[in-house]
Design a protein around this motif. Sequence first.
Motif, PDB file in Angstrom:
ATOM      1  N   GLY A 111      49.244 -24.370 -83.599  1.00 50.99           N
ATOM      2  CA  GLY A 111      48.690 -25.037 -84.778  1.00 50.99           C
ATOM      3  C   GLY A 111      47.984 -26.328 -84.391  1.00 50.99           C
ATOM      4  N   GLY A 112      46.806 -26.546 -84.964  1.00 54.95           N
ATOM      5  CA  GLY A 112      46.052 -27.772 -84.701  1.00 54.95           C
ATOM      6  C   GLY A 112      45.259 -27.753 -83.412  1.00 54.95           C
ATOM      7  N   ILE A 113      45.236 -26.629 -82.706  1.00 56.05           N
ATOM      8  CA  ILE A 113      44.515 -26.567 -81.423  1.00 56.05           C
ATOM      9  C   ILE A 113      43.041 -26.938 -81.590  1.00 56.05           C
ATOM     10  CG2 ILE A 113      44.011 -24.075 -81.549  1.00 56.05           C
ATOM     11  CD1 ILE A 113      44.489 -24.047 -78.435  1.00 56.05           C
ATOM     12  N   GLU A 114      42.482 -26.626 -82.775  1.00 54.57           N
ATOM     13  CA  GLU A 114      41.061 -26.930 -83.007  1.00 54.57           C
ATOM     14  C   GLU A 114      40.773 -28.430 -82.930  1.00 54.57           C
ATOM     15  OE1 GLU A 114      42.951 -26.590 -87.161  1.00 54.57           O
ATOM     16  OE2 GLU A 114      43.272 -25.752 -85.168  1.00 54.57           O
ATOM     17  N   ASN A 115      41.792 -29.241 -83.172  1.00 56.98           N
ATOM     18  CA  ASN A 115      41.598 -30.702 -83.130  1.00 56.98           C
ATOM     19  C   ASN A 115      41.830 -31.291 -81.748  1.00 56.98           C
ATOM     20  OD1 ASN A 115      41.082 -30.832 -85.965  1.00 56.98           O
ATOM     21  ND2 ASN A 115      43.273 -30.522 -86.287  1.00 56.98           N
ATOM     22  N   THR A 116      42.094 -30.445 -80.755  1.00 50.95           N
ATOM     23  CA  THR A 116      42.372 -30.956 -79.412  1.00 50.95           C
ATOM     24  C   THR A 116      41.269 -30.617 -78.411  1.00 50.95           C
ATOM     25  OG1 THR A 116      43.572 -29.024 -78.531  1.00 50.95           O
ATOM     26  CG2 THR A 116      44.846 -30.609 -79.871  1.00 50.95           C
ATOM     27  N   ALA A 117      40.201 -29.932 -78.880  1.00 49.08           N
ATOM     28  CA  ALA A 117      39.106 -29.585 -77.971  1.00 49.08           C
ATOM     29  C   ALA A 117      38.303 -30.848 -77.646  1.00 49.08           C
ATOM     30  CB  ALA A 117      38.198 -28.534 -78.603  1.00 49.08           C
ATOM     31  N   PHE A 118      37.784 -30.912 -76.424  1.00 50.03           N
ATOM     32  CA  PHE A 118      36.995 -32.074 -76.016  1.00 50.03           C
ATOM     33  C   PHE A 118      36.011 -31.687 -74.925  1.00 50.03           C
ATOM     34  CE2 PHE A 118      40.684 -31.945 -73.260  1.00 50.03           C
ATOM     35  CZ  PHE A 118      40.142 -32.146 -71.984  1.00 50.03           C
ATOM     36  N   ILE A 119      35.003 -32.538 -74.757  1.00 50.43           N
ATOM     37  CA  ILE A 119      34.069 -32.461 -73.629  1.00 50.43           C
ATOM     38  C   ILE A 119      34.094 -33.824 -72.964  1.00 50.43           C
ATOM     39  CG2 ILE A 119      31.612 -32.366 -72.988  1.00 50.43           C
ATOM     40  CD1 ILE A 119      31.208 -30.301 -75.219  1.00 50.43           C
ATOM     41  N   THR A 120      34.143 -33.843 -71.635  1.00 48.53           N
ATOM     42  CA  THR A 120      33.978 -35.125 -70.940  1.00 48.53           C
ATOM     43  C   THR A 120      32.740 -35.047 -70.063  1.00 48.53           C
ATOM     44  OG1 THR A 120      35.352 -34.529 -69.034  1.00 48.53           O
ATOM     45  CG2 THR A 120      36.467 -35.639 -70.865  1.00 48.53           C
ATOM     46  N   ILE A 121      32.040 -36.179 -70.012  1.00 45.63           N
ATOM     47  CA  ILE A 121      30.905 -36.360 -69.114  1.00 45.63           C
ATOM     48  C   ILE A 121      31.187 -37.685 -68.421  1.00 45.63           C
ATOM     49  CG2 ILE A 121      28.391 -36.523 -68.902  1.00 45.63           C
ATOM     50  CD1 ILE A 121      28.273 -35.440 -71.826  1.00 45.63           C
ATOM     51  N   GLY A 122      31.554 -37.624 -67.151  1.00 46.08           N
ATOM     52  CA  GLY A 122      31.962 -38.848 -66.459  1.00 46.08           C
ATOM     53  C   GLY A 122      33.136 -39.465 -67.201  1.00 46.08           C
ATOM     54  N   ALA A 160      23.097 -38.165 -70.587  1.00 44.23           N
ATOM     55  CA  ALA A 160      24.029 -37.899 -69.490  1.00 44.23           C
ATOM     56  C   ALA A 160      24.233 -36.394 -69.318  1.00 44.23           C
ATOM     57  CB  ALA A 160      25.363 -38.595 -69.753  1.00 44.23           C
ATOM     58  N   PHE A 161      24.362 -35.673 -70.438  1.00 46.66           N
ATOM     59  CA  PHE A 161      24.580 -34.226 -70.404  1.00 46.66           C
ATOM     60  C   PHE A 161      23.382 -33.525 -69.765  1.00 46.66           C
ATOM     61  CE2 PHE A 161      24.722 -29.879 -71.889  1.00 46.66           C
ATOM     62  CZ  PHE A 161      26.065 -29.578 -72.013  1.00 46.66           C
ATOM     63  N   ARG A 162      22.181 -34.039 -70.060  1.00 49.06           N
ATOM     64  CA  ARG A 162      20.949 -33.411 -69.561  1.00 49.06           C
ATOM     65  C   ARG A 162      20.695 -33.685 -68.083  1.00 49.06           C
ATOM     66  NH1 ARG A 162      17.034 -34.633 -74.718  1.00 49.06           N
ATOM     67  NH2 ARG A 162      17.168 -32.554 -75.615  1.00 49.06           N
ATOM     68  N   THR A 163      21.415 -34.629 -67.489  1.00 52.86           N
ATOM     69  CA  THR A 163      21.178 -34.988 -66.089  1.00 52.86           C
ATOM     70  C   THR A 163      21.545 -33.816 -65.187  1.00 52.86           C
ATOM     71  OG1 THR A 163      21.756 -37.269 -66.621  1.00 52.86           O
ATOM     72  CG2 THR A 163      21.745 -36.669 -64.290  1.00 52.86           C
ATOM     73  N   PRO A 164      20.575 -33.323 -64.394  1.00 56.96           N
ATOM     74  CA  PRO A 164      20.887 -32.199 -63.499  1.00 56.96           C
ATOM     75  C   PRO A 164      22.093 -32.528 -62.623  1.00 56.96           C
ATOM     76  CG  PRO A 164      18.522 -32.573 -63.561  1.00 56.96           C
ATOM     77  CD  PRO A 164      19.156 -33.722 -64.312  1.00 56.96           C
ATOM     78  N   GLY A 165      23.000 -31.570 -62.548  1.00 54.65           N
ATOM     79  CA  GLY A 165      24.183 -31.749 -61.711  1.00 54.65           C
ATOM     80  C   GLY A 165      25.298 -32.570 -62.343  1.00 54.65           C
ATOM     81  N   ALA A 166      25.099 -33.026 -63.578  1.00 54.53           N
ATOM     82  CA  ALA A 166      26.154 -33.813 -64.246  1.00 54.53           C
ATOM     83  C   ALA A 166      27.427 -32.986 -64.323  1.00 54.53           C
ATOM     84  CB  ALA A 166      25.708 -34.219 -65.650  1.00 54.53           C
ATOM     85  N   GLN A 167      28.565 -33.632 -64.073  1.00 54.95           N
ATOM     86  CA  GLN A 167      29.828 -32.895 -64.211  1.00 54.95           C
ATOM     87  C   GLN A 167      30.292 -32.973 -65.663  1.00 54.95           C
ATOM     88  OE1 GLN A 167      33.760 -34.104 -62.615  1.00 54.95           O
ATOM     89  NE2 GLN A 167      33.718 -32.118 -61.584  1.00 54.95           N
ATOM     90  N   VAL A 168      30.253 -31.838 -66.314  1.00 54.07           N
ATOM     91  CA  VAL A 168      30.664 -31.741 -67.712  1.00 54.07           C
ATOM     92  C   VAL A 168      31.915 -30.866 -67.754  1.00 54.07           C
ATOM     93  CG1 VAL A 168      29.997 -31.012 -70.035  1.00 54.07           C
ATOM     94  CG2 VAL A 168      28.265 -31.948 -68.465  1.00 54.07           C
ATOM     95  N   ILE A 169      32.954 -31.378 -68.400  1.00 54.85           N
ATOM     96  CA  ILE A 169      34.216 -30.647 -68.485  1.00 54.85           C
ATOM     97  C   ILE A 169      34.510 -30.335 -69.944  1.00 54.85           C
ATOM     98  CG2 ILE A 169      36.718 -30.814 -68.110  1.00 54.85           C
ATOM     99  CD1 ILE A 169      36.007 -32.660 -65.687  1.00 54.85           C
ATOM    100  N   LEU A 170      34.916 -29.106 -70.189  1.00 53.10           N
ATOM    101  CA  LEU A 170      35.311 -28.655 -71.521  1.00 53.10           C
ATOM    102  C   LEU A 170      36.808 -28.404 -71.472  1.00 53.10           C
ATOM    103  CD1 LEU A 170      34.631 -27.438 -74.360  1.00 53.10           C
ATOM    104  CD2 LEU A 170      34.172 -25.278 -73.177  1.00 53.10           C
ATOM    105  N   GLY A 171      37.534 -28.896 -72.465  1.00 53.58           N
ATOM    106  CA  GLY A 171      38.976 -28.710 -72.394  1.00 53.58           C
ATOM    107  C   GLY A 171      39.656 -28.631 -73.742  1.00 53.58           C
ATOM    108  N   LEU A 172      40.925 -28.281 -73.667  1.00 54.13           N
ATOM    109  CA  LEU A 172      41.825 -28.273 -74.814  1.00 54.13           C
ATOM    110  C   LEU A 172      43.061 -29.060 -74.406  1.00 54.13           C
ATOM    111  CD1 LEU A 172      41.401 -24.521 -75.689  1.00 54.13           C
ATOM    112  CD2 LEU A 172      40.868 -26.402 -77.260  1.00 54.13           C
ATOM    113  N   SER A 178      47.096 -26.684 -72.573  1.00 52.46           N
ATOM    114  CA  SER A 178      46.317 -27.788 -72.018  1.00 52.46           C
ATOM    115  C   SER A 178      45.580 -27.281 -70.779  1.00 52.46           C
ATOM    116  CB  SER A 178      47.269 -28.937 -71.655  1.00 52.46           C
ATOM    117  OG  SER A 178      46.522 -30.059 -71.270  1.00 52.46           O
ATOM    118  N   HIS A 179      44.273 -27.025 -70.959  1.00 57.00           N
ATOM    119  CA  HIS A 179      43.463 -26.459 -69.875  1.00 57.00           C
ATOM    120  C   HIS A 179      42.067 -27.060 -69.913  1.00 57.00           C
ATOM    121  CE1 HIS A 179      46.349 -23.308 -68.776  1.00 57.00           C
ATOM    122  NE2 HIS A 179      46.589 -23.198 -70.078  1.00 57.00           N
TER     123      HIS A 179
END
Length: 196
Positions: A111-122, A160-172, A178-179
């Motif tokens: 329950g509530g997993i939808e509120n734990t999604a995130f993206i990090t860029i740097g 930042a997202f558009r920068t070639p080679g940027a490390q973008v992480i998607l997570g829960l 927690s992945h």
Amino acid sequence: MGSKHALTAEDILPIPEYGKIRDESRRKISERKRDRRIEVGPYVTFYFENYDTMWMQVHEMVYIEKGGPEQIKDELAAYNPLIPKGQELVATFMIEINDPDRRARALATLGGIENTAFITIGPDRIAAVAEVDQDRTREDGKASSVQFVHFPFTPALIAAFRTPGAQVILGLGHPNYSHMAVLPENVRTELAGDFD
């Protein structure tokens, strides 16, 4: 089909016309969707939506169900919110567990997993905003197996997202799920096109 922000009834082809291009359209969109899909952990897959994926979805629903103009109106209302509006990424994520008993047990703990999604860029973290069309977690705490989330970006984060080679992480970050996954470069490049 471009990076438009909404579908209108005029964008929907008559069923016979769509029927003529259906196979080719499905092939093209499914090729693009490959670069718009990310698995996060063992059971969750994110599918990033855009104008083209929703164009296909609405056409498929109307083609299969043959509900006419009334159905088109309903499908547009349902799917337009999932087309990114230029400053965001929008995803459907699915909790995919084949065994029905295991799936029911897992969903009961998410329950509530939808509120734990995130993206990090740097160092920057973008928290997901769950689609407000309906509550995806029941009062008893059971999560829906299909979730819709928006990731709102600032202009600096888009750059930042558009920068070639940027490390973008998607997570829960749910206590029971927690992945994280790094976006491959082909996916980052494809999704960068969703921004204005």
